[in-house]
Design a protein around this motif. Structure first.
Motif, PDB file in Angstrom:
ATOM      1  N   GLY A 249      50.510  39.502  43.964  1.00 46.43           N
ATOM      2  CA  GLY A 249      49.840  40.706  43.470  1.00 46.43           C
ATOM      3  C   GLY A 249      49.301  40.522  42.062  1.00 46.43           C
ATOM      4  O   GLY A 249      49.910  39.834  41.231  1.00 46.43           O
ATOM      5  N   LYS A 250      48.164  41.160  41.779  1.00 47.32           N
ATOM      6  CA  LYS A 250      47.609  41.163  40.419  1.00 47.32           C
ATOM      7  C   LYS A 250      48.348  42.222  39.613  1.00 47.32           C
ATOM      8  O   LYS A 250      48.347  43.402  39.975  1.00 47.32           O
ATOM      9  CB  LYS A 250      46.105  41.468  40.457  1.00 47.32           C
ATOM     10  N   GLY A 251      48.944  41.791  38.505  1.00 48.11           N
ATOM     11  CA  GLY A 251      49.744  42.719  37.709  1.00 48.11           C
ATOM     12  C   GLY A 251      49.209  42.885  36.297  1.00 48.11           C
ATOM     13  O   GLY A 251      49.944  42.704  35.323  1.00 48.11           O
ATOM     14  N   PHE A 254      47.376  46.693  31.871  1.00 49.17           N
ATOM     15  CA  PHE A 254      46.231  47.432  31.326  1.00 49.17           C
ATOM     16  C   PHE A 254      45.103  46.440  31.106  1.00 49.17           C
ATOM     17  O   PHE A 254      45.303  45.380  30.509  1.00 49.17           O
ATOM     18  CB  PHE A 254      46.554  48.159  30.014  1.00 49.17           C
ATOM     19  N   ASP A 255      43.920  46.796  31.620  1.00 47.38           N
ATOM     20  CA  ASP A 255      42.764  45.913  31.485  1.00 47.38           C
ATOM     21  C   ASP A 255      41.727  46.555  30.569  1.00 47.38           C
ATOM     22  O   ASP A 255      40.889  47.335  31.002  1.00 47.38           O
ATOM     23  CB  ASP A 255      42.156  45.627  32.869  1.00 47.38           C
ATOM     24  N   SER A 256      41.809  46.203  29.277  1.00 51.90           N
ATOM     25  CA  SER A 256      40.804  46.702  28.323  1.00 51.90           C
ATOM     26  C   SER A 256      39.517  45.888  28.430  1.00 51.90           C
ATOM     27  O   SER A 256      38.487  46.270  27.897  1.00 51.90           O
ATOM     28  CB  SER A 256      41.343  46.572  26.887  1.00 51.90           C
ATOM     29  N   CYS A 272      45.555  51.152  36.353  1.00 54.16           N
ATOM     30  CA  CYS A 272      45.695  50.886  37.794  1.00 54.16           C
ATOM     31  C   CYS A 272      45.552  49.408  38.117  1.00 54.16           C
ATOM     32  O   CYS A 272      45.661  49.008  39.267  1.00 54.16           O
ATOM     33  CB  CYS A 272      44.654  51.660  38.602  1.00 54.16           C
ATOM     34  N   ASP A 273      45.332  48.576  37.102  1.00 55.70           N
ATOM     35  CA  ASP A 273      44.996  47.174  37.380  1.00 55.70           C
ATOM     36  C   ASP A 273      46.208  46.318  37.749  1.00 55.70           C
ATOM     37  O   ASP A 273      46.092  45.115  37.925  1.00 55.70           O
ATOM     38  CB  ASP A 273      44.249  46.583  36.176  1.00 55.70           C
ATOM     39  N   MET A 274      47.356  47.001  37.874  1.00 57.08           N
ATOM     40  CA  MET A 274      48.548  46.317  38.381  1.00 57.08           C
ATOM     41  C   MET A 274      48.895  46.818  39.780  1.00 57.08           C
ATOM     42  O   MET A 274      50.011  46.647  40.261  1.00 57.08           O
ATOM     43  CB  MET A 274      49.749  46.482  37.430  1.00 57.08           C
ATOM     44  N   ALA A 333      36.970  39.110  33.307  1.00 55.25           N
ATOM     45  CA  ALA A 333      37.247  38.533  34.635  1.00 55.25           C
ATOM     46  C   ALA A 333      38.597  37.832  34.541  1.00 55.25           C
ATOM     47  O   ALA A 333      38.716  36.610  34.719  1.00 55.25           O
ATOM     48  CB  ALA A 333      36.127  37.580  35.038  1.00 55.25           C
ATOM     49  N   GLU A 334      39.634  38.645  34.198  1.00 58.29           N
ATOM     50  CA  GLU A 334      40.962  38.107  33.905  1.00 58.29           C
ATOM     51  C   GLU A 334      41.871  38.023  35.121  1.00 58.29           C
ATOM     52  O   GLU A 334      42.750  37.164  35.181  1.00 58.29           O
ATOM     53  CB  GLU A 334      41.627  38.958  32.814  1.00 58.29           C
ATOM     54  N   GLY A 335      41.630  38.932  36.074  1.00 62.75           N
ATOM     55  CA  GLY A 335      42.552  39.023  37.205  1.00 62.75           C
ATOM     56  C   GLY A 335      42.623  37.722  37.991  1.00 62.75           C
ATOM     57  O   GLY A 335      43.702  37.258  38.377  1.00 62.75           O
ATOM     58  N   ALA A 358      44.681  42.500  45.033  1.00 61.93           N
ATOM     59  CA  ALA A 358      44.233  42.624  43.653  1.00 61.93           C
ATOM     60  C   ALA A 358      43.138  43.668  43.495  1.00 61.93           C
ATOM     61  O   ALA A 358      42.219  43.746  44.313  1.00 61.93           O
ATOM     62  CB  ALA A 358      43.710  41.269  43.161  1.00 61.93           C
ATOM     63  N   THR A 359      43.243  44.448  42.423  1.00 62.45           N
ATOM     64  CA  THR A 359      42.130  45.305  42.000  1.00 62.45           C
ATOM     65  C   THR A 359      41.178  44.371  41.235  1.00 62.45           C
ATOM     66  O   THR A 359      41.127  44.393  40.020  1.00 62.45           O
ATOM     67  CB  THR A 359      42.638  46.424  41.069  1.00 62.45           C
ATOM     68  N   LEU A 360      40.453  43.552  41.999  1.00 66.32           N
ATOM     69  CA  LEU A 360      39.800  42.411  41.363  1.00 66.32           C
ATOM     70  C   LEU A 360      38.396  42.670  40.836  1.00 66.32           C
ATOM     71  O   LEU A 360      38.063  42.182  39.766  1.00 66.32           O
ATOM     72  CB  LEU A 360      39.785  41.218  42.335  1.00 66.32           C
TER      73      LEU A 360
HETATM   74 ZN    ZN Z   1      41.190  43.580  35.819  1.00 73.43          ZN
END
Ligand code: ZN
Ligand code: BES
Ligand code: MN
Length: 486
Positions: A249-251, A254-256, A272-274, A333-335, A358-360
């Protein structure tokens, strides 16, 4: 929430809310059990043009004419599994809106042992869920019990469905909690809290992550004052095992966007990016309760993607866990960088099948909207299995292509590959990036960016985290465990 069974007439059923499923054009027949109150309700239904169309509802007070103070009619049309699910979802939602503690439901077709009964229990709970922890006033209680009227008892269905419900609700809570509550360390602690006689949990801290060579997780995590965590959970069945499946899973708690900072609108919901990690944790919770005869591995990288003096930068080249060098063109594009290390690590464990959630990409939301997750796999068998399990769970997945033709889009000038593939087919090129980090034939990537978090209510789901794919994954484990061969 408890599930109970009562054998009583509609009129004498004790509940705060009585919900009656009405097949198309069967209003009078269905309501006969209301006794001498039936005629009045049939008349109101006629007046309001309620005929039992799927999705339609009609609520009314009962003024003491039957035991329940309120009645809700919900149309179930032809009574398909989807119709029953939607009706039960509406029942749950209405129950929550009214703060009904005991909700009685009478749905034709929800017989003991039927898939409709399980769908009804699970959808009722979904509809009844609302994240109101931070509301000071106006809260409505969740249902304490849902009572199925006149169908007999089905303890096995209840146990399995409630296991799924508790896993899905955990995932929803984790997504809904602010990023100040759920950050890498606290998310890892939630996973750790699921340790039991069948579940082990290994947590790596930032130093261990760096020492292991997990350059993706380390690189994304290093801009935050909240250090990253890598988590590896294992469920081992007590008896025989019919195989081994692994979930990643993508955890990103927080994705700033990092130095490639997102605008405020885009950042607003990035707690929600986790959701991928939340879903695999929730699935693990459900699986531990159901105890299927299959080994299940859950892996996630937990990081906070922040801009700072220690952030990873554009033009950096990260050396990943599998040795590949990735050129950074956009820190948002970190996920895929976090997932890549998890996938390579999971591949070493040689599972029979590997699925990541993943919320990719925003591109997946543009392509498929709020209901469908984008499924990528080269295995037709795995695509078939996941699509079937999602169908049973009532979750939307849609298979997308994974063409080698587009691989050129992620070729890099200096490193082996770059972390963006351009706007066109953005969800596909993200999947192709991930494909570079596993050699398993039986691997699938599910981009849940659309369904994981709702900006507005959809069907019976409240806004916010949905816990999407928890039930699909847990049902998959359940079915592998039930099968006679692998
Ligand atoms: Zn993300
Ligand atoms: N977490 C986002 C994707 C996302 C967008 C999830 C909307 C949920 C709702 C992801 O990390 C991201 O920022 N992706 C970028 C990739 C791009 C920079 C190549 C995107 O989709 O714009
Ligand atoms: Mn991002």
């Amino acid at each position: 929430m408890r599930v109970a069974f009562a054998s009583s007439s509609l009129a004498s059923t004790q509940a705060d809310l009585l919900v009656v499923g009405v097949p198309a054009d069967k209003v009078a027949d269905t309501l006969a059990g209301l006794g001498d109150f039936a005629a009045a309700v049939v008349a109101v239904a006629a007046d309001e043009e309620f005929t039992g169309k799927p999705g339609s509802t009609l609520g009314a007070p009962t003024y003491g004419r039957i035991s329940a103070p309120r009645i809700l009619l919900v149309g179930i049309g032809a009574g398909t599994l989807a119709d029953v699910r939607a009706a039960a979802g509406s029942a749950g939602k209405e129950g929550r809106a009214r703060g009904a503690k005991r909700v009685a439901v009478a749905f034709p077709g929800t017989a003991v042992g039927s898939p409709e009964l399980r769908a009804a229990i699970e959808a009722f709970a979904e509809g009844n869920y609302k994240f109101d922890k931070y509301k000071s006033t106006g809260k409505k209680a969740a249902a304490e019990s849902v009572v199925f009227v006149d169908i007999g008892e089905d303890a096995a269905a209840v146990a399995r469905s409630l296991a799924l419900v508790s896993g899905q609700e955990l995932a929803r809570d984790l997504v809904n909690e602010p990023a100040e509550e759920i950050y890498p360390e606290s998310l890892a602690a939630v996973a750790k809290s699921l340790e039991s006689d069948t579940v082990t949990v290994l947590v790596l801290d930032e130093t261990a992550i760096r020492e292991k060579g997990m350059g993706g997780i380390y690189g994304v995590g290093k801009g935050s004052v909240r250090p990253p965590r890598f988590v590896h959970m294992t469920y081992t069945p007590k008896g025989e095992s019919k195989g081994h499946i692994a979930f990643v899973g993508k955890g990103v708690t927080f994705d700033s966007g990092g130095l490639s900072l997102k605008p405020s609108e885009g950042m607003m919901t990035m707690r929600c990016d986790m959701a991928g990690a939340a879903a695999v944790i929730g699935a693990m919770k459900a699986i531990a309760a159901m105890a299927p005869a299959v080994k299940v591995t859950v892996i996630f990288g937990a990081v906070e993607n922040m801009p700072s003096g220690t952030s990873y930068k554009l033009g950096d080249i990260l050396t990943m866990y599998n040795g590949k060098k990735v050129e950074i063109h956009n820190t948002d594009a970190e996920g895929r960088l976090v997932l890549a290390d998890c996938l390579s690590y999971a591949t070493e464990l040689k599972p029979d099948a590997l699925v990541d959630l993943a919320t990719l990409t925003g591109a997946a939301v543009v392509a498929l909207g709020d209901w469908y997750s984008a499924l990528y796999t080269r295995s037709d068998t795995l695509a078939g299995t996941l699509t079937a399990r999602a169908g049973e769970a009532g979750e939307g997945v849609w298979r997308m292509p994974l063409p080698d033709l587009y691989k050129d889009k992620i070729k890099a000038e200096y490193g082996d590959i770059k972390n963006v593939g351009g706007r066109a087919g953005g969800s596909i090129t993200a999947a192709l990036f991930l494909a570079e980090f596993t050699t398993l034939e039986s691997w699938a990537h599910i981009d849940i960016a659309g369904p994981a978090f709702l900006d507005a209510a959809l069907m019976h789901y409240a806004p916010g985290g949905t816990g999407t794919m928890v039930r699909t994954l847990a049902r998959w484990a359940e079915s592998v465990g039930d099968s006679s061969s692998k």
